[in-house]
Design an enzyme around this catalytic site. Structure first.
Site, PDB file in Angstrom:
ATOM      1  N   CYS A   1      -7.693  -8.069   0.369  1.00  0.00           N
ATOM      2  CA  CYS A   1      -6.184  -7.455   0.210  1.00  0.00           C
ATOM      3  C   CYS A   1      -5.410  -8.164  -0.630  1.00  0.00           C
ATOM      4  O   CYS A   1      -5.593  -9.342  -0.869  1.00  0.00           O
ATOM      5  CB  CYS A   1      -5.852  -7.539   1.651  1.00  0.00           C
ATOM      6  SG  CYS A   1      -4.337  -6.101   1.914  1.00  0.00           S
ATOM      7  N   ASP A   2      -4.514  -7.625  -0.800  1.00  0.00           N
ATOM      8  CA  ASP A   2      -3.649  -7.929  -2.089  1.00  0.00           C
ATOM      9  C   ASP A   2      -3.319  -9.603  -2.237  1.00  0.00           C
ATOM     10  O   ASP A   2      -3.575 -10.161  -3.064  1.00  0.00           O
ATOM     11  CB  ASP A   2      -2.100  -7.205  -2.185  1.00  0.00           C
ATOM     12  CG  ASP A   2      -2.371  -5.853  -2.391  1.00  0.00           C
ATOM     13  OD1 ASP A   2      -3.499  -5.343  -2.481  1.00  0.00           O
ATOM     14  OD2 ASP A   2      -1.308  -5.278  -2.353  1.00  0.00           O
ATOM     15  N   LYS A   3      -2.685 -10.170  -0.981  1.00  0.00           N
ATOM     16  CA  LYS A   3      -2.072 -11.272  -0.958  1.00  0.00           C
ATOM     17  C   LYS A   3      -3.028 -12.505  -0.892  1.00  0.00           C
ATOM     18  O   LYS A   3      -3.128 -13.631  -1.443  1.00  0.00           O
ATOM     19  CB  LYS A   3      -1.106 -11.613  -0.066  1.00  0.00           C
ATOM     20  CG  LYS A   3       0.250 -10.630  -0.135  1.00  0.00           C
ATOM     21  CD  LYS A   3       0.808 -10.416  -1.611  1.00  0.00           C
ATOM     22  CE  LYS A   3       1.376  -9.228  -1.697  1.00  0.00           C
ATOM     23  NZ  LYS A   3       0.812  -7.960  -1.661  1.00  0.00           N
TER      24      LYS A   3
ATOM     25  N   GLU B   1       7.283  -4.520   0.122  1.00  0.00           N
ATOM     26  CA  GLU B   1       6.986  -3.536  -1.081  1.00  0.00           C
ATOM     27  C   GLU B   1       7.600  -2.304  -0.552  1.00  0.00           C
ATOM     28  O   GLU B   1       7.931  -2.110   0.733  1.00  0.00           O
ATOM     29  CB  GLU B   1       5.471  -3.397  -1.261  1.00  0.00           C
ATOM     30  CG  GLU B   1       4.625  -4.434  -1.773  1.00  0.00           C
ATOM     31  CD  GLU B   1       3.422  -4.222  -2.036  1.00  0.00           C
ATOM     32  OE1 GLU B   1       2.611  -5.081  -2.789  1.00  0.00           O
ATOM     33  OE2 GLU B   1       2.660  -3.222  -1.497  1.00  0.00           O
TER      34      GLU B   1
ATOM     35  N   ASP C   1      -1.102  -4.963   3.282  1.00  0.00           N
ATOM     36  CA  ASP C   1       0.334  -4.246   2.805  1.00  0.00           C
ATOM     37  C   ASP C   1       0.438  -2.719   2.991  1.00  0.00           C
ATOM     38  O   ASP C   1       1.454  -2.371   3.640  1.00  0.00           O
ATOM     39  CB  ASP C   1       0.493  -4.258   1.125  1.00  0.00           C
ATOM     40  CG  ASP C   1       0.785  -5.696   0.705  1.00  0.00           C
ATOM     41  OD1 ASP C   1       0.000  -6.626   1.336  1.00  0.00           O
ATOM     42  OD2 ASP C   1       1.418  -6.043  -0.276  1.00  0.00           O
TER      43      ASP C   1
ATOM     44  N   SER D   1       4.371  -1.607  -4.607  1.00  0.00           N
ATOM     45  CA  SER D   1       3.248  -1.798  -4.503  1.00  0.00           C
ATOM     46  C   SER D   1       2.239  -1.337  -5.818  1.00  0.00           C
ATOM     47  O   SER D   1       3.045  -0.825  -6.757  1.00  0.00           O
ATOM     48  CB  SER D   1       2.735  -0.559  -3.531  1.00  0.00           C
ATOM     49  OG  SER D   1       1.086  -0.370  -3.611  1.00  0.00           O
TER      50      SER D   1
ATOM     51  N   CYS E   1      -9.793  -3.369   3.711  1.00  0.00           N
ATOM     52  CA  CYS E   1      -9.809  -4.484   2.414  1.00  0.00           C
ATOM     53  C   CYS E   1     -10.579  -5.615   2.536  1.00  0.00           C
ATOM     54  O   CYS E   1     -11.326  -6.069   1.816  1.00  0.00           O
ATOM     55  CB  CYS E   1      -8.362  -4.856   1.797  1.00  0.00           C
ATOM     56  SG  CYS E   1      -7.305  -3.327   1.878  1.00  0.00           S
TER      57      CYS E   1
ATOM     58  N   CYS F   1      -7.850  -1.085  -1.579  1.00  0.00           N
ATOM     59  CA  CYS F   1      -7.317   0.097  -2.015  1.00  0.00           C
ATOM     60  C   CYS F   1      -7.906   0.334  -3.433  1.00  0.00           C
ATOM     61  O   CYS F   1      -7.665  -0.119  -4.345  1.00  0.00           O
ATOM     62  CB  CYS F   1      -5.809   0.198  -1.792  1.00  0.00           C
ATOM     63  SG  CYS F   1      -5.101  -0.143  -0.351  1.00  0.00           S
TER      64      CYS F   1
END
Length: 589
Positions: free
Chosen positions: A128-130, A450, A87, A476, A55, A200
């Protein structure tokens, strides 16, 4: 007439200018700065690059293009790094507890670097997500002229002639455990799902939040949906580097862009694209950091009025790449504007209003990814907030991708995710069950893991349409099915989820926005009299510190902020800022 700031008005002069600052300049000469560099605005490049996840893997290279743009516009870039916890890689392990905590560490570390070095402006690079909300939380705290640049989506993988994403691997694990596919096919899917750099590839949390911050005006419109490995990404980065100098010169700060209207626009974007439930957590957190009132109930209100327009994985058919090819986030925004579902007058970092920024959106002929307003996938959006005896302060369900609106079944209670996963893999979960996973909230985990491993395993085992799940943990963006997350108050704080016993009936009632334990209220109260808080799972280090500081998920799971709901915003409303407008500028991709 536009008022432009001069060099001696910038924060970096405090650390760079004058005889007394010779030691500081001497040290910076050692990293390549010159007299000429000291006479330019100092721009921090906050990078979240790492080799630990695809990511963020492209961000090292992307930062070089950003710095080219900064230098070309007359600035001095200084790059620094912070952390990223994937994640997808840590899912289902104790390591996953580090993920949400990393969001606040990202914000803290960027804040400290910017305050320490007195940057005049900031560009944050996320993947990435966070890292995406973490970088924006820092921007909100600092209120320096700044923008966020998202590294972009990964391209989909190919298996048996079909596009697949990381979601396919998680679901294949469940299918393999249920005997539906072989170990050899699982390995084939594993090897095909992630073909290169990028976040992702569905409308999971990363792409959801990137889209949300574009419509809020914090990222240049059109920058985020360009895939990580697309040839146009380099020029997107250079343009962002040039743009931040204009923000510095005209003193345009995140407080101009993070407003009630822009946050409501972001919620509509999440709803219209079937985005991740994590958006609730992250947008609440950004609002808290910016001092803008926002409540969990706002998500249900806006989602209820917003149709699902984008047919995206996990609930739909297409990957994030397909939305880019169809017309990008600009096309979705244009649809929302046509329906009067978002405010087109909100400003963006490019100097255009939101409506102006998408006026020239180009729709690919024959595309099927973004539906027209008169033919949505669903008439109402993908996020639903439930309350009731099990969730007095609320919980979140993503309804995009499933049709069940009600479920009543016996509770199967697990005190941690691993035990629930073992039960699914062992075939001990039956049709009609309600899987309850508790003590996984922000405080109880700590870190609010998650549950994609469990939810995907249920889908892979063929139980996705007959089993429900609830947890005080998170899901997620790839999760699908009747799954309620963020149940608050959490079990570790004495929430009613702590009172659930094996076999209790639980009722999901989406039309009436209820999640209830079908047990007499007096019985629930009596059970809680015998309840005591569990011993902390960590007694030292960052996990223990987080557990002591973190607030409820219904407040964004923020740590140590000084603005709570109901208090006045610490920044003046946009109409009172009296800030100059940028000349109109677009990002060509």
């Amino acid at each position: 007439m536009t008022t432009r700031r001069t060099l001696d008005q910038l924060p970096s002069r405090t650390i760079l200018a004058g005889r007394d600052r010779a030691p500081a300049r001497a040290m910076l000469r050692a990293v390549g700065l010159t007299d000429e560099d000291f006479e330019k605005p100092l721009i921090g490049i906050a990078n979240t690059w790492a080799e630990t996840t695809p990511c963020n893997y492209n961000l090292r290279e992307l930062a070089e293009y950003v710095k080219e743009g900064v230098r070309a516009a007359g600035g001095t870039p200084l790059e620094f790094n912070t952390i990223v916890v994937s994640d997808g890689i840590t899912m289902g392990t104790e390591g996953m507890k580090a993920s949400l905590i990393s969001r606040d560490v990202v914000a803290d570390s960027i804040e400290l670097m910017a305050r320490g070095y007195m940057f005049d402006g900031l560009i944050t690079l996320s993947g990435c997500d966070k890292t995406i909300p973490g970088t924006v939380m820092a921007m909100a705290r600092l209120d320096l002229p700044s923008l966020m640049l998202y590294g972009g989506t990964i391209l989909p993988g190919q298996h048996n002639g079909k596009d697949i994403t990381i979601q396919a691997v998680f679901e294949a694990v469940g299918a393999c455990a249920a005997g539906k596919i072989t170990e050899a096919e699982l390995h084939e899917i594993e090897c095909a799902a992630c073909p290169g750099a990028g976040a992702c590839g569905g409308q999971f949390t990363a792409n959801t939040m990137a889209n949300a911050f574009e419509i809020m005006g914090l990222s240049p419109m059109g920058s985020g949906t360009v895939p990580a490995t697309d040839e146009h990404k380099a020029e997107v980065a250079r343009a962002a580097g040039r743009l931040v100098l204009r923000l510095v010169e005209e003193d345009l700060r995140p407080s101009r862009f993070i407003t009630r209207a822009s946050l409501e626009n972001a919620i509509a974007m999440v709803a219209a694209t079937g985005g991740s439930t994590n958006a609730v957590l992250h947008l609440l957190a950004v609002a808290r950091e910016a001092g803008v009132p926002l409540d969990i109930d706002d998500f249900d209100r806006i989602s209820s009025a917003t149709p699902v327009l984008a047919d995206l994985i996990p609930g739909g058919r297409f990957a994030a790449l397909d939305m880019y090819l169809a017309g990008g986030v600009e096309l979705v925004v244009q649809r929302l504007l046509q329906g009067g579902l978002v405010d087109g007058s909100t400003p963006t970092v490019t100097g255009l209003t939101l409506a102006e920024a998408v006026a020239d959106a180009k729709e690919a002929p024959g595309q099927e990814v973004v539906r027209p307003l008169d033919n949505p996938l669903k008439p109402t959006g993908g996020l639903v907030i439930l309350k009731g005896s099990l969730a007095p302060d609320g919980c979140v369900i993503k309804v995009a991708g499933h049709k069940r609106l009600e479920h009543r079944g016996p509770a199967r209670v697990f005190e941690r995710e691993e035990d629930a996963m073992a039960a699914v893999q062992g075939g001990r979960i039956n049709q009609g069950d309600v899987v309850v996973i508790r003590y996984e909230g922000p405080k109880g985990g700590p870190g609010m893991r998650e549950m994609l491993g469990v939810t995907a395993a249920l889908v892979g085992a063929g139980l996705g349409d007959s089993v429900a799940l609830l947890t005080d943990g998170r899901f997620s963006g790839a999760t699908r099915g009747l799954m309620a997350g963020h149940v608050t108050p959490e079990a570790a704080s004495g929430g009613p989820i702590a009172a659930v016993r094996e076999g209790d009936l639980i009722h999901f009632d989406l039309p009436n926005r209820r999640l209830d334990l079908v047990v007499d209220e007096a019985e629930i109260a009596e059970r809680m009299l015998d309840w005591s808080p569990p011993l902390p799972r960590y007694v030292s280090g960052v996990m223990a510190k987080y557990a002591r500081l973190v607030q409820s998920a219904s407040e964004g799971a923020v740590t140590g902020v000084d603005v709570l709901p109901g208090t006045p915003a610490r920044k003046p409303p946009e109409e009172d800022l009296n800030l100059p407008g940028l000349e109109k500028m677009s990002i060509e991709v």
